[in-house]
Design an enzyme around this catalytic site. Structure first.
Site: not given
Ligand SMILES: NC(=O)C1=CN([C@@H]2O[C@H](COP(=O)(O)OP(=O)(O)OC[C@H]3O[C@@H](n4cnc5c(N)ncnc54)[C@H](O)[C@@H]3O)[C@@H](O)[C@H]2O)C=CC1
Ligand SMILES: CCCCCC(=O)/C=C/C=C\C/C=C\C/C=C\CCCC(=O)O
Length: 264
Positions: A16, A65, A138, A151, A153-155
């Site tokens: 990711g 973590v 996020s 989720y 709330a955590s952010k």
């Molecule tokens: N994909 C999206 O649209 C968005 C993601 N984020 C944030 O970005 C970050 C990365 O998300 P993604 O890459 O999308 O998700 P993902 O699910 O692809 O990757 C998550 C990563 O976190 C690691 N992880 C999860 N729990 C763990 C733990 N207990 N200990 C160690 N590592 C752990 C996993 O091993 C993985 O490498 C997260 O904090 C997520 O909330 C924020 C906004 C949007």
């Molecule tokens: C605008 C929220 C973006 C959230 C990104 C994130 O941390 C994780 C996303 C995981 C799945 C998608 C979840 C929620 C909603 C996505 C888009 C909502 C758009 C509507 C808005 O209010 O802008």
């Protein structure tokens, strides 16, 4: 900031957003220590990246973590392998509304604890070399999203923690900069819930394809933020098509209008 030779600690690097940022930093000449939950995937990625970038450029350790002891040992191991840490990226996260405690533990407590470990290590007023602490938050860090209240709330928690530390009047003496990356949706495994209940009202959830941010845009914006040392602002927002921008803390009015406001 020139990223060549910078020493980076990154959580959740095996896939990711974390993986994409790690590969970009390695290509810029940085050295990266990463951890994630999945040992096998992490080990094979470490081997692949060491082949490409050199054996002293990238290190992996399996770590949950949310376990304070494991996180501390992992951070200490990063310092010992890299010599020191210039950039700490707390990126690991989960999204599963059925797992409230885990969500708060991984997304909030672990990012806060990771920040504290990095701050203790980096503080110039206590013999450190300074640095940057980046928490991958996020857009849910400053706006309500009804599909994922826990989720969200955590952010919000991490955004509050990070912006509060950044306001410490002694921060320039400590030589540490703080950033919250507030990104919208990027197409990773996280945004594809596979089990009923991972989101509230999952049946109404439609991936907003028009709003999705390309991974390449995320990476370019993240690197732009890292290189930019001039800004005092902590929140760096990445929406599709904007290239990323610093902003003041936001509030969202009840009519859905989002207004930038200054909190001080
Ligand atoms: N994909 C999206 O649209 C968005 C993601 N984020 C944030 O970005 C970050 C990365 O998300 P993604 O890459 O999308 O998700 P993902 O699910 O692809 O990757 C998550 C990563 O976190 C690691 N992880 C999860 N729990 C763990 C733990 N207990 N200990 C160690 N590592 C752990 C996993 O091993 C993985 O490498 C997260 O904090 C997520 O909330 C924020 C906004 C949007
Ligand atoms: C605008 C929220 C973006 C959230 C990104 C994130 O941390 C994780 C996303 C995981 C799945 C998608 C979840 C929620 C909603 C996505 C888009 C909502 C758009 C509507 C808005 O209010 O802008």
């Amino acid at each position: 900031m020139d990223l060549t030779g910078k020493r980076v600690f990154l959580t959740g690097g095996n896939r990711g957003l974390g993986r994409a940022i790690m590969e970009a930093l390695l290509s810029e000449g940085a050295r990266v220590y990463f951890c994630s939950l999945q040992a096998e995937k992490g080990k094979s990625l470490e081997a692949e990246l060491q082949d490409r970038h050199g054996s002293s450029s990238v290190f992996f350790r399996q770590c949950d973590v949310s376990d304070a002891d494991q996180l501390k040992k992992t951070f200490d191991d990063a310092v010992s392998k890299l010599g020191w840490v210039d950039i700490c990226i707390n990126n690991a996260g989960i999204m599963d509304e059925r797992k409230m405690e885990d969500t708060i533990a991984v997304n909030a407590v672990a990012q806060i604890r990771g920040s504290q470990l990095a701050l203790d290590h980096m503080r110039r007023d206590r013999g450190g070399r300074g640095g940057v602490i980046i928490n991958v938050v996020s857009e849910t860090g400053f706006k309500p999203v009804y599909w994922v209240p826990v989720y969200t709330a955590s952010k919000h928690a991490v955004l509050g923690f990070t912006t509060s530390w950044a306001k410490n009047p002694r921060m320039s003496e400590m030589g540490v900069r703080w950033r919250c990356v507030c990104v919208g949706s990027v197409d990773t495994d996280m945004i594809h819930p596979t089990e009923e209940g991972q989101m509230v009202d999952q049946s109404t959830f439609v991936i907003p394809f028009a709003l999705l941010i390309e991974m390449s845009e995320y990476v370019a914006a993240f690197l732009k933020m890292l290189r930019d040392q001039a800004h005092d602002d902590v929140i760096f927002e990445i929406q599709n098509g904007t290239g990323g921008r610093f902003r003041k803390r936001q509030i969202v009015d009840s009519d859905g209008v989002s207004n930038p406001v200054t909190v001080d």
